[in-house]
Every structure is written in structure tokens, then in C-alpha cells.
Write a protein that holds these residues in place. Sequence first.
Motif, PDB file in Angstrom:
ATOM      1  N   GLN A 114       0.857  -1.183   0.000  1.00 56.97           N
ATOM      2  CA  GLN A 114       0.000   0.000   0.000  1.00 56.97           C
ATOM      3  C   GLN A 114       0.893   1.232   0.000  1.00 56.97           C
ATOM      4  O   GLN A 114       2.015   1.199   0.506  1.00 56.97           O
ATOM      5  CB  GLN A 114      -0.917  -0.009   1.231  1.00 56.97           C
ATOM      6  N   ILE A 115       0.410   2.329  -0.532  1.00 62.97           N
ATOM      7  CA  ILE A 115       1.222   3.524  -0.707  1.00 62.97           C
ATOM      8  C   ILE A 115       1.850   4.017   0.601  1.00 62.97           C
ATOM      9  O   ILE A 115       3.004   4.441   0.613  1.00 62.97           O
ATOM     10  CB  ILE A 115       0.419   4.663  -1.399  1.00 62.97           C
ATOM     11  N   GLU A 116       1.128   3.944   1.709  1.00 59.74           N
ATOM     12  CA  GLU A 116       1.677   4.399   2.991  1.00 59.74           C
ATOM     13  C   GLU A 116       2.893   3.576   3.389  1.00 59.74           C
ATOM     14  O   GLU A 116       3.928   4.127   3.783  1.00 59.74           O
ATOM     15  CB  GLU A 116       0.628   4.321   4.119  1.00 59.74           C
TER      16      GLU A 116
ATOM     17  N   GLN B  38       8.029  15.468   3.623  1.00 64.96           N
ATOM     18  CA  GLN B  38       8.924  16.603   3.827  1.00 64.96           C
ATOM     19  C   GLN B  38      10.093  16.129   4.689  1.00 64.96           C
ATOM     20  O   GLN B  38       9.882  15.442   5.686  1.00 64.96           O
ATOM     21  CB  GLN B  38       8.203  17.751   4.545  1.00 64.96           C
ATOM     22  N   PHE B  39      11.319  16.510   4.319  1.00 63.19           N
ATOM     23  CA  PHE B  39      12.507  16.137   5.080  1.00 63.19           C
ATOM     24  C   PHE B  39      13.625  17.092   4.707  1.00 63.19           C
ATOM     25  O   PHE B  39      13.500  17.870   3.754  1.00 63.19           O
ATOM     26  CB  PHE B  39      12.916  14.680   4.807  1.00 63.19           C
ATOM     27  N   SER B  40      14.712  17.052   5.422  1.00 59.90           N
ATOM     28  CA  SER B  40      15.871  17.892   5.114  1.00 59.90           C
ATOM     29  C   SER B  40      17.105  17.024   4.944  1.00 59.90           C
ATOM     30  O   SER B  40      17.243  15.991   5.599  1.00 59.90           O
ATOM     31  CB  SER B  40      16.125  18.901   6.235  1.00 59.90           C
ATOM     32  N   ILE B  41      17.998  17.484   4.083  1.00 57.03           N
ATOM     33  CA  ILE B  41      19.298  16.853   3.910  1.00 57.03           C
ATOM     34  C   ILE B  41      20.333  17.882   4.327  1.00 57.03           C
ATOM     35  O   ILE B  41      20.291  19.027   3.872  1.00 57.03           O
ATOM     36  CB  ILE B  41      19.527  16.409   2.451  1.00 57.03           C
ATOM     37  N   SER B  42      21.254  17.484   5.206  1.00 49.61           N
ATOM     38  CA  SER B  42      22.286  18.391   5.694  1.00 49.61           C
ATOM     39  C   SER B  42      23.663  17.897   5.284  1.00 49.61           C
ATOM     40  O   SER B  42      23.949  16.707   5.345  1.00 49.61           O
ATOM     41  CB  SER B  42      22.242  18.495   7.220  1.00 49.61           C
TER      42      SER B  42
ATOM     43  N   SER C 129      11.357  12.725   8.805  1.00 50.65           N
ATOM     44  CA  SER C 129      10.369  12.950   7.752  1.00 50.65           C
ATOM     45  C   SER C 129       8.997  13.202   8.338  1.00 50.65           C
ATOM     46  O   SER C 129       8.638  12.659   9.381  1.00 50.65           O
ATOM     47  CB  SER C 129      10.283  11.720   6.847  1.00 50.65           C
ATOM     48  N   THR C 130       8.232  14.014   7.631  1.00 49.32           N
ATOM     49  CA  THR C 130       6.831  14.243   7.940  1.00 49.32           C
ATOM     50  C   THR C 130       6.042  13.843   6.703  1.00 49.32           C
ATOM     51  O   THR C 130       6.303  14.351   5.607  1.00 49.32           O
ATOM     52  CB  THR C 130       6.571  15.733   8.256  1.00 49.32           C
ATOM     53  N   PHE C 131       5.100  12.924   6.880  1.00 48.41           N
ATOM     54  CA  PHE C 131       4.289  12.422   5.777  1.00 48.41           C
ATOM     55  C   PHE C 131       2.893  13.024   5.828  1.00 48.41           C
ATOM     56  O   PHE C 131       2.347  13.217   6.912  1.00 48.41           O
ATOM     57  CB  PHE C 131       4.179  10.886   5.842  1.00 48.41           C
ATOM     58  N   ALA C 132       2.309  13.288   4.658  1.00 49.12           N
ATOM     59  CA  ALA C 132       0.933  13.771   4.553  1.00 49.12           C
ATOM     60  C   ALA C 132       0.216  12.947   3.494  1.00 49.12           C
ATOM     61  O   ALA C 132       0.778  12.622   2.464  1.00 49.12           O
ATOM     62  CB  ALA C 132       0.917  15.249   4.177  1.00 49.12           C
TER      63      ALA C 132
ATOM     64  N   SER D  28      11.577   5.670   1.981  1.00 50.23           N
ATOM     65  CA  SER D  28      12.283   6.720   2.722  1.00 50.23           C
ATOM     66  C   SER D  28      13.362   6.122   3.616  1.00 50.23           C
ATOM     67  O   SER D  28      14.497   6.609   3.650  1.00 50.23           O
ATOM     68  CB  SER D  28      11.284   7.529   3.554  1.00 50.23           C
ATOM     69  N   SER D  29      13.033   5.062   4.323  1.00 50.32           N
ATOM     70  CA  SER D  29      13.987   4.401   5.204  1.00 50.32           C
ATOM     71  C   SER D  29      15.171   3.846   4.414  1.00 50.32           C
ATOM     72  O   SER D  29      16.330   3.993   4.823  1.00 50.32           O
ATOM     73  CB  SER D  29      13.289   3.277   5.972  1.00 50.32           C
ATOM     74  N   ASN D  30      14.895   3.229   3.275  1.00 49.09           N
ATOM     75  CA  ASN D  30      15.963   2.668   2.448  1.00 49.09           C
ATOM     76  C   ASN D  30      16.883   3.755   1.899  1.00 49.09           C
ATOM     77  O   ASN D  30      18.099   3.577   1.854  1.00 49.09           O
ATOM     78  CB  ASN D  30      15.381   1.837   1.303  1.00 49.09           C
ATOM     79  N   VAL D  31      16.313   4.881   1.487  1.00 49.23           N
ATOM     80  CA  VAL D  31      17.131   5.985   0.978  1.00 49.23           C
ATOM     81  C   VAL D  31      18.042   6.506   2.079  1.00 49.23           C
ATOM     82  O   VAL D  31      19.227   6.765   1.849  1.00 49.23           O
ATOM     83  CB  VAL D  31      16.247   7.112   0.403  1.00 49.23           C
ATOM     84  N   GLN D  32      17.518   6.646   3.289  1.00 51.09           N
ATOM     85  CA  GLN D  32      18.338   7.130   4.405  1.00 51.09           C
ATOM     86  C   GLN D  32      19.510   6.200   4.673  1.00 51.09           C
ATOM     87  O   GLN D  32      20.632   6.651   4.914  1.00 51.09           O
ATOM     88  CB  GLN D  32      17.496   7.285   5.667  1.00 51.09           C
ATOM     89  N   LYS D  33      19.280   4.900   4.605  1.00 47.08           N
ATOM     90  CA  LYS D  33      20.339   3.920   4.849  1.00 47.08           C
ATOM     91  C   LYS D  33      21.430   3.967   3.783  1.00 47.08           C
ATOM     92  O   LYS D  33      22.577   3.644   4.053  1.00 47.08           O
ATOM     93  CB  LYS D  33      19.750   2.510   4.907  1.00 47.08           C
ATOM     94  N   GLU D  34      21.060   4.369   2.561  1.00 41.02           N
ATOM     95  CA  GLU D  34      22.010   4.377   1.446  1.00 41.02           C
ATOM     96  C   GLU D  34      22.713   5.717   1.262  1.00 41.02           C
ATOM     97  O   GLU D  34      23.570   5.842   0.392  1.00 41.02           O
ATOM     98  CB  GLU D  34      21.272   4.000   0.157  1.00 41.02           C
ATOM     99  N   MET D  35      22.385   6.718   2.066  1.00 44.56           N
ATOM    100  CA  MET D  35      23.013   8.038   1.939  1.00 44.56           C
ATOM    101  C   MET D  35      24.487   7.962   2.300  1.00 44.56           C
ATOM    102  O   MET D  35      24.878   7.233   3.213  1.00 44.56           O
ATOM    103  CB  MET D  35      22.343   9.051   2.868  1.00 44.56           C
ATOM    104  N   PRO D  36      25.315   8.725   1.606  1.00 45.47           N
ATOM    105  CA  PRO D  36      26.731   8.793   1.986  1.00 45.47           C
ATOM    106  C   PRO D  36      26.862   9.325   3.417  1.00 45.47           C
ATOM    107  O   PRO D  36      26.009  10.093   3.876  1.00 45.47           O
ATOM    108  CB  PRO D  36      27.321   9.789   0.989  1.00 45.47           C
ATOM    109  N   THR D  37      27.921   8.946   4.085  1.00 34.15           N
ATOM    110  CA  THR D  37      28.080   9.306   5.498  1.00 34.15           C
ATOM    111  C   THR D  37      28.210  10.807   5.736  1.00 34.15           C
ATOM    112  O   THR D  37      27.932  11.279   6.825  1.00 34.15           O
ATOM    113  CB  THR D  37      29.299   8.594   6.108  1.00 34.15           C
TER     114      THR D  37
END
Length: 134
Positions: free
Chosen positions: A35-37, A77-81, A60-63, A44-53
Motif C-alpha cells: 500500500q502507498i503508505e 517533507q525532510f531535510s538533507i544536511s 520525515s513528515t508524511f501527509a 524513505s527508510s531505504n534511501v536514508q540507509k544508502e546516503m553517503p556518510t
Amino acid sequence: MTADSQRDGVRSLFLETPGQATVAIQIYLATEALQIEDFARQFSSNVQKEMPTYLTVGNSTFAGPEDVSGYTSITEQFSISALGQEVPHIRFYKQKQFGNNVVNVICQVSNEDEDFVAVGFDQLMSSLQYDGDR
């Protein structure tokens, strides 16, 4: 950059625009699709795990979900720093069933560039068709 691959029964297409926006399209058998949710949170979780260190992804905030132009949609909505600079981003998840397949489209862009790419995202969504076997 464009990539087209198939792994574990999922076909994936990845597009990157000159403005650093990205579009990912994943095609599943309808019987195997989340399901989409659940899909949005897992993606989102998988992308965070694969981000460079050197990059940090904020919470994240989901709507949603809501129905938009024939798709079930969720917004994240999320931020990358990086190096102390925080850049707000938005990710749009769109899901639609085409016959025996479910297509998930994930569009991502920084909030400041959203107005520049919104027309392209809308054009992609309105013209997307899928009639083949994954």
C-alpha cells in the motif's frame, strides 16, 4: 543520468534532471505491491540507509494519502544536511494500478526548486501509461 533495471521481480527506472530533481519509477505485480503508505515509509527508510556518510537526513513528515488525478498520493517533507547546511526537500509518492501491475512514481526535489520542476512532474504523471509485462 537514466537507469533501467530489474531485480527481485521489480522493474526500476531512475531519471535525474539537470536541476537536481529525481524521478524513480518502480513497477510491481499488483499481488506483491505494498500500500502507498507502507511503500513511502519503506522507500524513505531505504534511501536514508544508502546516503553517503557526509550527508544527514532529518526526520520525515508524511501527509496523505489522497487521490490526485487518478493516483493515490503521499507527500514527504525532510531535510538533507551537509557541512552544516540544511536543505529542505519534498518527495511525492504516486501509485496507480495498470492491469496486473502497480506503478509507484517517486519525485524528489529541494523545496526551493519545486516551482521549477512542478510542471515537468505533472506532465510525467499525466502522460504515464503502462501496458506491458514488467
